[in-house]
Scaffold this active site. Structure first.
Site, PDB file in Angstrom:
ATOM      1  N   LYS A 287      61.210   5.027  55.178  1.00  0.00           N
ATOM      2  CA  LYS A 287      60.268   4.578  54.425  1.00  0.00           C
ATOM      3  C   LYS A 287      60.494   2.972  54.096  1.00  0.00           C
ATOM      4  CE  LYS A 287      56.840   5.786  50.694  1.00  0.00           C
ATOM      5  NZ  LYS A 287      56.847   7.119  49.763  1.00  0.00           N
ATOM      6  N   GLU A 377      50.725  21.264  42.600  1.00  0.00           N
ATOM      7  CA  GLU A 377      49.911  21.230  41.153  1.00  0.00           C
ATOM      8  C   GLU A 377      49.530  22.710  40.671  1.00  0.00           C
ATOM      9  OE1 GLU A 377      49.073  19.121  43.565  1.00  0.00           O
ATOM     10  OE2 GLU A 377      49.847  17.196  42.516  1.00  0.00           O
ATOM     11  N   ARG A 405      43.311  20.143  41.220  1.00  0.00           N
ATOM     12  CA  ARG A 405      43.818  21.022  42.275  1.00  0.00           C
ATOM     13  C   ARG A 405      44.122  22.351  41.361  1.00  0.00           C
ATOM     14  NH1 ARG A 405      46.354  18.797  46.990  1.00  0.00           N
ATOM     15  NH2 ARG A 405      44.518  17.879  48.061  1.00  0.00           N
TER      16      ARG A 405
HETATM   17  C1  LIG Z   1      47.192  16.364  45.257  1.00  0.00           C
HETATM   18  C2  LIG Z   1      48.312  14.826  44.974  1.00  0.00           C
HETATM   19  N1  LIG Z   1      49.203  15.043  44.361  1.00  0.00           N
HETATM   20  C3  LIG Z   1      50.197  13.847  44.082  1.00  0.00           C
HETATM   21  C4  LIG Z   1      49.658  12.673  44.892  1.00  0.00           C
HETATM   22  C5  LIG Z   1      50.413  11.492  44.676  1.00  0.00           C
HETATM   23  N2  LIG Z   1      51.056  11.088  45.752  1.00  0.00           N
HETATM   24  C6  LIG Z   1      50.817  10.019  46.763  1.00  0.00           C
HETATM   25  S1  LIG Z   1      51.679   9.808  47.888  1.00  0.00           S
HETATM   26  C7  LIG Z   1      52.860  10.899  47.454  1.00  0.00           C
HETATM   27  C8  LIG Z   1      54.039  11.071  48.488  1.00  0.00           C
HETATM   28  C9  LIG Z   1      53.700  11.563  49.716  1.00  0.00           C
HETATM   29  O1  LIG Z   1      54.887  11.680  50.233  1.00  0.00           O
HETATM   30  P1  LIG Z   1      54.636  11.609  51.895  1.00  0.00           P
HETATM   31  O2  LIG Z   1      53.781  12.699  52.350  1.00  0.00           O
HETATM   32  O3  LIG Z   1      56.133  12.161  52.392  1.00  0.00           O
HETATM   33  O4  LIG Z   1      54.427  10.369  52.399  1.00  0.00           O
HETATM   34  P2  LIG Z   1      55.419   8.886  52.472  1.00  0.00           P
HETATM   35  O5  LIG Z   1      55.050   8.292  51.049  1.00  0.00           O
HETATM   36  O6  LIG Z   1      56.650   9.316  52.445  1.00  0.00           O
HETATM   37  O7  LIG Z   1      54.862   8.202  53.657  1.00  0.00           O
HETATM   38  C10 LIG Z   1      52.381  11.350  46.490  1.00  0.00           C
HETATM   39  C11 LIG Z   1      53.104  12.725  45.610  1.00  0.00           C
HETATM   40  C12 LIG Z   1      48.419  12.667  45.660  1.00  0.00           C
HETATM   41  N3  LIG Z   1      48.238  11.436  46.264  1.00  0.00           N
HETATM   42  N4  LIG Z   1      47.658  13.931  45.780  1.00  0.00           N
END
Ligand SMILES: Cc1ncc(C[n+]2csc(CCOP(=O)(O)OP(=O)(O)O)c2C)c(N)n1
Ligand SMILES: CC(=O)[C@@H](O)[C@H](O)COP(=O)(O)O
Ligand SMILES: [Mg+2]
Length: 637
Positions: A287, A377, A405
């Site tokens: 990342k 969630e 959710r």
């Molecule tokens: C239902 C939900 N919960 C929390 C989030 C907040 N959120 C956005 S990106 C993220 C992390 C995603 O991690 P990953 O899928 O590994 O993607 P990366 O940023 O590492 O590329 C979170 C928790 C969200 N967008 N949707």
């Protein structure tokens, strides 16, 4: 103002243009795309690390697939800046997340290349599988690809979808983008499992040999393919001394592969096109790849740093409206620790938003009492309920839109059983630049109808602290909603005081017209009153504090004194706070003209919060204008 792209990127409007380049040029194109993202986000802000981490994957996918006919679904979509830049939006990309500009997430109405609207995580596999099933039914021969991160893979929906994909008979390709990060470091047993696979040298060595043999054979009819998958599965499980998690769901697992080797990715994706059945390609990425501070610095900060000096990596701090007033989330985090130090029953739960919610303050101070449960969630709520049955008082912090959710879990697992869980809904009301997927527009309506659940909203930091204190001793389901951003009290560390549940308060006496506000909007009403007084008007202002239970005594006072009433909420009008006041008025036989201000029954796009409040008529000037128009009417009648 448009950012100037590199010479090759300047020639690319769509994937068709990309495909005109020989494979040898892809490394340079990736570099130019990476620089373009850095140049844009450093000036205009937005999500950052995730898009840098999938530059090579994005270029390889659009180079090999026949998009938009082949369907590509991004999970969450915060990593899709490269995708947008390569699909006709490079020249508009400087309007990303700006009022009236491009959305920060893929959106169907924005582009035919955005096959599915995203923003909330863990939906991509379900959506892509639905598309694949439709193609299977219609007999259309196209590819379906879901790109999902390791964090999003911790969301339950992802497993529901993989469970179905394994028996779907479709050719779905899932690409797992594994960078060991969520917003904060990723958590859970799945993360450890993925690390095992990625670091198991024996597995990788044998797998590479297996890959070379099997990959070539896969072109010989279905019987050969049958043999292949049996041999491959046997080899993998023998080597891993456990069946591969994904293979156990009947998904053919390939990887781990280097997600930054664009040439290798192109070859793999070409091979994958010919391999039938549902499959998963495990890509290992970094990342923030390619931008030093993001790659080797604090990856959580660089998830969405705001604007920064791209040369030095210095991040520019946003100045709050009220200087030194803290963010509501930080008041939450510090107050939770303060309460937990006095009350050993208090626990903390966050679904993958430790930094975003400031639950990380308690996680640091009391690591055995505060938990990041992953992007889960539903689990967060019922996990809290479980703890509550054992005499504990969990503070379950979930962004308002993400709480959608877990609505059934709040009802079924907490409220029906009247358990003492305190729900803290951060990002309630307009979230701002994240747009409609993230606006906390509906929680007042969807919570106030649930029996046993208290629904409260603080006007400022002191009120938030006192509501948290009140919730911790209330003994039943309690919810507190507050917005993204800063409060109004630089001196916020006030003594904790319980608030009688359901008690509102008068902010200013007045005549003719009463303004009833909920939460932070009370500060807008104070601003409006200050300007109205200069015009000779003298509206009263009440901070109702609670939507449920409403302060009936206060409402009797209001409806006995005033015939013109304005309600203000940063939430949907349908079923919201204003609706609750109208219901109360009718139930108690009063008559008055009530003007409700809030979010209309419409999809409100992205922009700064104040821009969206203004658009919907409940910024300070909008409130003042409403009072003026009512006042004129009073004098006339
Ligand atoms: C239902 C939900 N919960 C929390 C989030 C907040 N959120 C956005 S990106 C993220 C992390 C995603 O991690 P990953 O899928 O590994 O993607 P990366 O940023 O590492 O590329 C979170 C928790 C969200 N967008 N949707
Ligand atoms: C993509 C996503 O869902 C998160 O990154 C979200 O944008 C965080 O919102 P805040 O910036 O309000 O914490
Ligand atoms: Mg990740």
């Amino acid at each position: 103002m448009q950012i100037t792209p590199g010479p090759l990127l300047a020639q690319i409007q769509t994937p068709e243009d990309l495909k005109k380049f020989p494979k040898e040029k892809l490394v340079q194109i990736c570099e130019e795309l990476r620089h373009f993202i850095v140049d844009n986000v450093s000036v205009y802000g937005g999500h950052f690390g995730a898009s840098l981490g999938v530059v090579e994957l994005t270029v390889a996918l659009h180079y090999v697939l026949n998009t938009p006919q082949d369907q590509l679904v991004w999970d969450v979509g915060h990593q899709a800046y490269g995708h947008k830049i390569l699909t006709g939006r490079r020249e508009r990309f400087h309007t990303n997340r700006v009022y009236g500009g491009l959305s920060g997430f893929p959106k169907r109405k924005e582009s035919e290349y955005d096959t599915f609207g995203v923003g909330h995580s863990s939906t991509s596999i379900s959506a892509a599988l639905g598309m694949a099933m439709a193609s299977k039914y219609k007999g259309t021969d196209i590819q379906h690809v879901a790109v999902i991160g390791d964090g999003s893979m911790t969301g339950g929906m992802a497993f529901e979808a993989m469970n179905h994909a394994g028996v779907s008979g479709t050719n779905l390709l899932i690409i797992l983008n594994d960078n060991c990060m969520s917003i904060d470091p990723n958590v859970g047993a799945l993360k450890d499992y993925l690390t095992d696979i990625t670091t198991s040298h024996t597995y990788n060595k044998v797998k590479d040999e297996v890959w070379n043999i099997l990959g070539k054979l896969s072109k010989f009819g279905s019987s050969a393919q049958e043999i292949i998958s049996k041999v491959e599965g046997a080899v993998k499980s023998a080597v891993l001394k456990q069946s591969n998690l994904f293979e156990s769901l009947n998904l053919r697992y390939f990887g781990p592969v280097d997600g930054h080797d664009v040439d290798h990715l192109v070859e793999i994706l070409k091979d994958m096109r010919d391999i039938p059945g549902p499959k998963i390609l495990h890509c290992v990425t970094v990342k923030g790849k390619g931008y030093g501070p993001a790659e080797s610095g604090n990856k959580t900060t660089w998830h969405a740093p705001g604007t920064f000096d791209k040369v030095t990596g210095e991040i520019f701090k946003k100045v709050p409206t009220t200087p030194q007033a803290p963010k509501y989330q930080d008041v939450f985090g510090h107050t939770l620790v303060e309460l937990a130090e006095k009350d050993s029953r208090i626990m903390g739960v966050t679904p993958a938003m430790p930094s975003g919610s400031s639950m990380n303050i308690m996680m640091k101070a009391m690591p055995d009492r505060a938990f990041d449960v992953g992007i889960a969630e539903q689990h967060a709520v019922t996990f809290s309920a479980g703890m509550a049955t054992q005499g504990l008082v969990p503070f379950c912090n979930i962004y308002s839109s993400f709480m959608q959710r877990a609505y059934d879990q709040v009802i079924h697992d907490v409220c029906l059983q009247n358990l003492p869980v305190v729900f803290c809904l951060d990002r309630a009301g307009f979230a701002g630049a994240d747009g409609p997927t993230h606006h906390g527009a509906y929680d007042i309506a969807y919570f106030r109808c649930v029996p046993n659940l208290v629904v409260a909203s603080p006007m400022n930091e002191e009120e938030l602290r006192n509501m948290m204190f009140t919730g911790s001793t209330y003994g039943g389901p309690f919810s507190i909603r507050y917005p993204r951003g800063n409060g109004v009290m630089p001196q916020w560390k006030t003594p904790l005081r319980e608030i009688p549940v359901g008690q509102g308060r008068i902010i200013r006496e007045g005549e003719d017209i009463a303004i009833l506000t909920l939460g932070h909007m009370g500060n807008y009403a104070m601003e409006a009153c200050a300007s109205l007084v200069k015009e000779g008007l003298n509206p009263a202002h009440y901070d109702m504090r609670f939507v449920k239970p409403l302060d009936s005594d206060l409402l009797h006072e209001v409806f006995s004194k005033f015939k013109k009433i304005v309600t203000v909420e940063d939430g949907c009008l349908m079923g919201g706070f204003g609706s609750a006041v109208l219901e109360w008025m009718m139930d108690h036989g009063y008559q008055a003209q009530v003007k409700r201000l809030g979010i209309p029954d419409d999809i409100i796009e992205h922009g700064e919060q104040i821009e969206l409040h203004r658009e919907c008529g409940f910024d300070p000037e909008g409130i003042a204008a409403t009072v003026r128009s009512l006042a004129e009417h009073v004098h006339v009648s």
